[in-house]
Design a protein around this motif. Structure first.
Motif, PDB file in Angstrom:
ATOM      1  N   GLY A 150       0.818  -1.209   0.000  1.00  0.00           N
ATOM      2  CA  GLY A 150       0.000   0.000   0.000  1.00  0.00           C
ATOM      3  C   GLY A 150       0.851   1.258   0.000  1.00  0.00           C
ATOM      4  N   SER A 151       1.925   1.252   0.775  1.00  0.00           N
ATOM      5  CA  SER A 151       2.799   2.429   0.836  1.00  0.00           C
ATOM      6  C   SER A 151       3.508   2.668  -0.491  1.00  0.00           C
ATOM      7  CB  SER A 151       3.823   2.268   1.962  1.00  0.00           C
ATOM      8  OG  SER A 151       3.187   2.289   3.230  1.00  0.00           O
ATOM      9  N   ILE A 152       3.932   1.590  -1.149  1.00  0.00           N
ATOM     10  CA  ILE A 152       4.565   1.733  -2.473  1.00  0.00           C
ATOM     11  C   ILE A 152       3.557   2.304  -3.476  1.00  0.00           C
ATOM     12  CG2 ILE A 152       5.512   0.444  -4.428  1.00  0.00           C
ATOM     13  CD1 ILE A 152       6.817  -1.420  -2.329  1.00  0.00           C
ATOM     14  N   ALA A 153       2.311   1.822  -3.397  1.00  0.00           N
ATOM     15  CA  ALA A 153       1.267   2.358  -4.278  1.00  0.00           C
ATOM     16  C   ALA A 153       1.064   3.844  -4.007  1.00  0.00           C
ATOM     17  CB  ALA A 153      -0.035   1.597  -4.072  1.00  0.00           C
ATOM     18  N   MET A 154       1.076   4.227  -2.736  1.00  0.00           N
ATOM     19  CA  MET A 154       0.927   5.635  -2.366  1.00  0.00           C
ATOM     20  C   MET A 154       2.035   6.479  -2.977  1.00  0.00           C
ATOM     21  SD  MET A 154      -0.682   7.958  -0.546  1.00  0.00           S
ATOM     22  CE  MET A 154      -0.338   9.642   0.019  1.00  0.00           C
ATOM     23  N   ALA A 155       3.271   6.005  -2.887  1.00  0.00           N
ATOM     24  CA  ALA A 155       4.408   6.754  -3.417  1.00  0.00           C
ATOM     25  C   ALA A 155       4.336   6.884  -4.935  1.00  0.00           C
ATOM     26  CB  ALA A 155       5.712   6.076  -3.004  1.00  0.00           C
ATOM     27  N   LEU A 156       4.024   5.789  -5.618  1.00  0.00           N
ATOM     28  CA  LEU A 156       3.982   5.815  -7.078  1.00  0.00           C
ATOM     29  C   LEU A 156       2.863   6.710  -7.599  1.00  0.00           C
ATOM     30  CD1 LEU A 156       4.641   2.048  -7.905  1.00  0.00           C
ATOM     31  CD2 LEU A 156       6.231   3.970  -8.152  1.00  0.00           C
ATOM     32  N   VAL A 157       1.704   6.609  -6.981  1.00  0.00           N
ATOM     33  CA  VAL A 157       0.571   7.428  -7.437  1.00  0.00           C
ATOM     34  C   VAL A 157       0.799   8.897  -7.098  1.00  0.00           C
ATOM     35  CG1 VAL A 157      -1.906   7.826  -7.216  1.00  0.00           C
ATOM     36  CG2 VAL A 157      -1.027   5.494  -7.277  1.00  0.00           C
ATOM     37  N   SER A 158       1.375   9.174  -5.933  1.00  0.00           N
ATOM     38  CA  SER A 158       1.684  10.560  -5.563  1.00  0.00           C
ATOM     39  C   SER A 158       2.661  11.178  -6.547  1.00  0.00           C
ATOM     40  CB  SER A 158       2.271  10.611  -4.146  1.00  0.00           C
ATOM     41  OG  SER A 158       1.358  10.128  -3.200  1.00  0.00           O
ATOM     42  N   TYR A 159       3.674  10.417  -6.920  1.00  0.00           N
ATOM     43  CA  TYR A 159       4.637  10.901  -7.912  1.00  0.00           C
ATOM     44  C   TYR A 159       3.956  11.161  -9.251  1.00  0.00           C
ATOM     45  CZ  TYR A 159       8.640  11.094 -11.035  1.00  0.00           C
ATOM     46  OH  TYR A 159       9.549  11.510 -11.978  1.00  0.00           O
ATOM     47  N   THR A 160       3.089  10.247  -9.661  1.00  0.00           N
ATOM     48  CA  THR A 160       2.410  10.382 -10.951  1.00  0.00           C
ATOM     49  C   THR A 160       1.498  11.599 -10.980  1.00  0.00           C
ATOM     50  OG1 THR A 160       2.468   7.987 -11.280  1.00  0.00           O
ATOM     51  CG2 THR A 160       0.882   9.238 -12.598  1.00  0.00           C
ATOM     52  N   MET A 161       0.694  11.780  -9.942  1.00  0.00           N
ATOM     53  CA  MET A 161      -0.220  12.924  -9.893  1.00  0.00           C
ATOM     54  C   MET A 161       0.549  14.241  -9.896  1.00  0.00           C
ATOM     55  SD  MET A 161      -3.379  11.954  -9.980  1.00  0.00           S
ATOM     56  CE  MET A 161      -2.873  10.667 -11.118  1.00  0.00           C
ATOM     57  N   SER A 162       1.613  14.313  -9.110  1.00  0.00           N
ATOM     58  CA  SER A 162       2.419  15.531  -9.068  1.00  0.00           C
ATOM     59  C   SER A 162       3.058  15.802 -10.423  1.00  0.00           C
ATOM     60  CB  SER A 162       3.509  15.403  -8.002  1.00  0.00           C
ATOM     61  OG  SER A 162       2.961  15.135  -6.737  1.00  0.00           O
TER      62      SER A 162
ATOM     63  N   ALA B 152       6.377  12.823  -3.256  1.00  0.00           N
ATOM     64  CA  ALA B 152       5.899  11.454  -3.078  1.00  0.00           C
ATOM     65  C   ALA B 152       6.426  10.842  -1.786  1.00  0.00           C
ATOM     66  CB  ALA B 152       6.316  10.604  -4.274  1.00  0.00           C
ATOM     67  N   ILE B 153       7.680  11.101  -1.463  1.00  0.00           N
ATOM     68  CA  ILE B 153       8.280  10.539  -0.246  1.00  0.00           C
ATOM     69  C   ILE B 153       7.590  11.091   1.002  1.00  0.00           C
ATOM     70  CG2 ILE B 153      10.365  10.455   1.172  1.00  0.00           C
ATOM     71  CD1 ILE B 153      11.965  10.446  -1.485  1.00  0.00           C
ATOM     72  N   ILE B 154       7.434  12.416   1.064  1.00  0.00           N
ATOM     73  CA  ILE B 154       6.816  13.043   2.233  1.00  0.00           C
ATOM     74  C   ILE B 154       5.348  12.644   2.355  1.00  0.00           C
ATOM     75  CG2 ILE B 154       6.177  15.231   3.302  1.00  0.00           C
ATOM     76  CD1 ILE B 154       9.160  14.544   3.461  1.00  0.00           C
ATOM     77  N   ALA B 155       4.639  12.617   1.224  1.00  0.00           N
ATOM     78  CA  ALA B 155       3.223  12.228   1.254  1.00  0.00           C
ATOM     79  C   ALA B 155       3.062  10.805   1.786  1.00  0.00           C
ATOM     80  CB  ALA B 155       2.615  12.354  -0.142  1.00  0.00           C
ATOM     81  N   THR B 156       3.944   9.918   1.360  1.00  0.00           N
ATOM     82  CA  THR B 156       3.878   8.522   1.817  1.00  0.00           C
ATOM     83  C   THR B 156       4.170   8.417   3.306  1.00  0.00           C
ATOM     84  OG1 THR B 156       4.565   7.775  -0.377  1.00  0.00           O
ATOM     85  CG2 THR B 156       4.792   6.206   1.437  1.00  0.00           C
ATOM     86  N   LEU B 157       5.150   9.161   3.787  1.00  0.00           N
ATOM     87  CA  LEU B 157       5.471   9.149   5.217  1.00  0.00           C
ATOM     88  C   LEU B 157       4.319   9.719   6.044  1.00  0.00           C
ATOM     89  CD1 LEU B 157       9.215  10.288   5.147  1.00  0.00           C
ATOM     90  CD2 LEU B 157       8.336   8.003   5.679  1.00  0.00           C
ATOM     91  N   LEU B 158       3.717  10.803   5.567  1.00  0.00           N
ATOM     92  CA  LEU B 158       2.594  11.404   6.282  1.00  0.00           C
ATOM     93  C   LEU B 158       1.409  10.445   6.341  1.00  0.00           C
ATOM     94  CD1 LEU B 158       2.699  15.057   4.887  1.00  0.00           C
ATOM     95  CD2 LEU B 158       3.230  14.330   7.219  1.00  0.00           C
ATOM     96  N   GLU B 159       1.166   9.753   5.237  1.00  0.00           N
ATOM     97  CA  GLU B 159       0.063   8.798   5.210  1.00  0.00           C
ATOM     98  C   GLU B 159       0.338   7.618   6.144  1.00  0.00           C
ATOM     99  OE1 GLU B 159      -2.370   5.444   4.288  1.00  0.00           O
ATOM    100  OE2 GLU B 159      -0.203   5.501   3.892  1.00  0.00           O
TER     101      GLU B 159
END
Length: 232
Positions: free
Chosen positions: A162-174, A196-203
């Motif tokens: 789930g965290s990897i998905a969060m990072a990849l999608v965050s990077y893509t959207m940005s 993407a890194i910060i968003a994933t850590l916050l999540e």
């Protein structure tokens, strides 16, 4: 001298109508999935989460006024709080865990619109909310369906999938937001990395749904600061 109330022109009513139709369709679809299809609660909630989040693109495209966006955020926040008490929208709060995510989500809209509409930089509000909308939404679905490797932070159970998905999608959207605004430049593909890194850590570190506030605001703030630094 008393300030005049903003004039509700025909064009503004059209904007309100388009947004209301979109939100109404999302809520009705989610309620239908919950009550008649009996879909999994997490899936139903993420339909609302992703569908509602994309309204920021309508607000940006339609040039929704700042005051209207903030008022809509406050109304949505009030409805979310009432729903926790009276179960107004069962599909929104049917996950079965202690969370105020819907309330924080509504607040994040108002904060980002108030901040970035006021400086004529709506793209950062859109970026922050899309990172949350798609990143967290898909991360939850991926983690629930395919999460085999678990870890725990602050008593919250997460999965590496789930965290990897969060990072990849965050990077893509940005990256998509930056690409749409400035094309294929180094900043387009480099700035989304720390976002993407910060968003994933916050999540990952969130409790009680507070990531619905910290992720969009944090992502938008990082994007704004790094983009300004890059441009000098």
């Amino acid at each position: 001298m008393t300030a005049a109330w903003p004039e509700l022109t025909f064009a503004l009513w059209q904007q309100i109508g388009i947004v209301a139709l979109w939100l109404g369709a999302i809520v009705l679809a989610a309620e239908g999935l919950d009550r008649f299809v009996k879909a999994e609660p997490e899936i139903v909630r993420k339909v609302v989460h992703i569908g509602v989040g994309n309204v920021i693109l309508l607000a940006w495209w339609l040039h929704i006024p700042l005051w209207l966006g903030v008022i809509a955020s406050l109304l949505a926040s009030a409805i979310a709080l009432l729903s926790y008490r009276f179960t107004i929208l069962r599909s929104v709060n049917s996950v079965g865990r202690k969370s105020y995510g819907t309330f924080f989500y509504a607040i994040s809209f108002g904060v980002l619109i108030a901040w970035f509409w006021s400086i004529d930089r709506p793209q950062y509000a859109a970026l922050g909310l899309l990172v949350m909308t798609w990143g967290d939404g898909l991360a939850a679905i991926v983690g629930q369906r395919f999460g085999k490797h678990r870890y725990k932070l602050w008593d919250e159970q997460k999965s590496w999938e789930g965290s990897i998905a969060m990072a990849l999608v965050s990077y893509t959207m940005s990256g998509l937001i930056f690409f749409g605004l400035q094309g294929n430049s180094p900043a387009t593909w480099l700035i989304p990395i720390p976002i993407a890194i910060i968003a994933t850590l916050l999540e990952a570190c969130s409790k009680y749904g507070v990531d619905n506030l910290t992720v969009p605001i944090g992502s938008a703030a990082i994007a704004f600061v790094l983009d300004r630094l890059w441009l000098g």
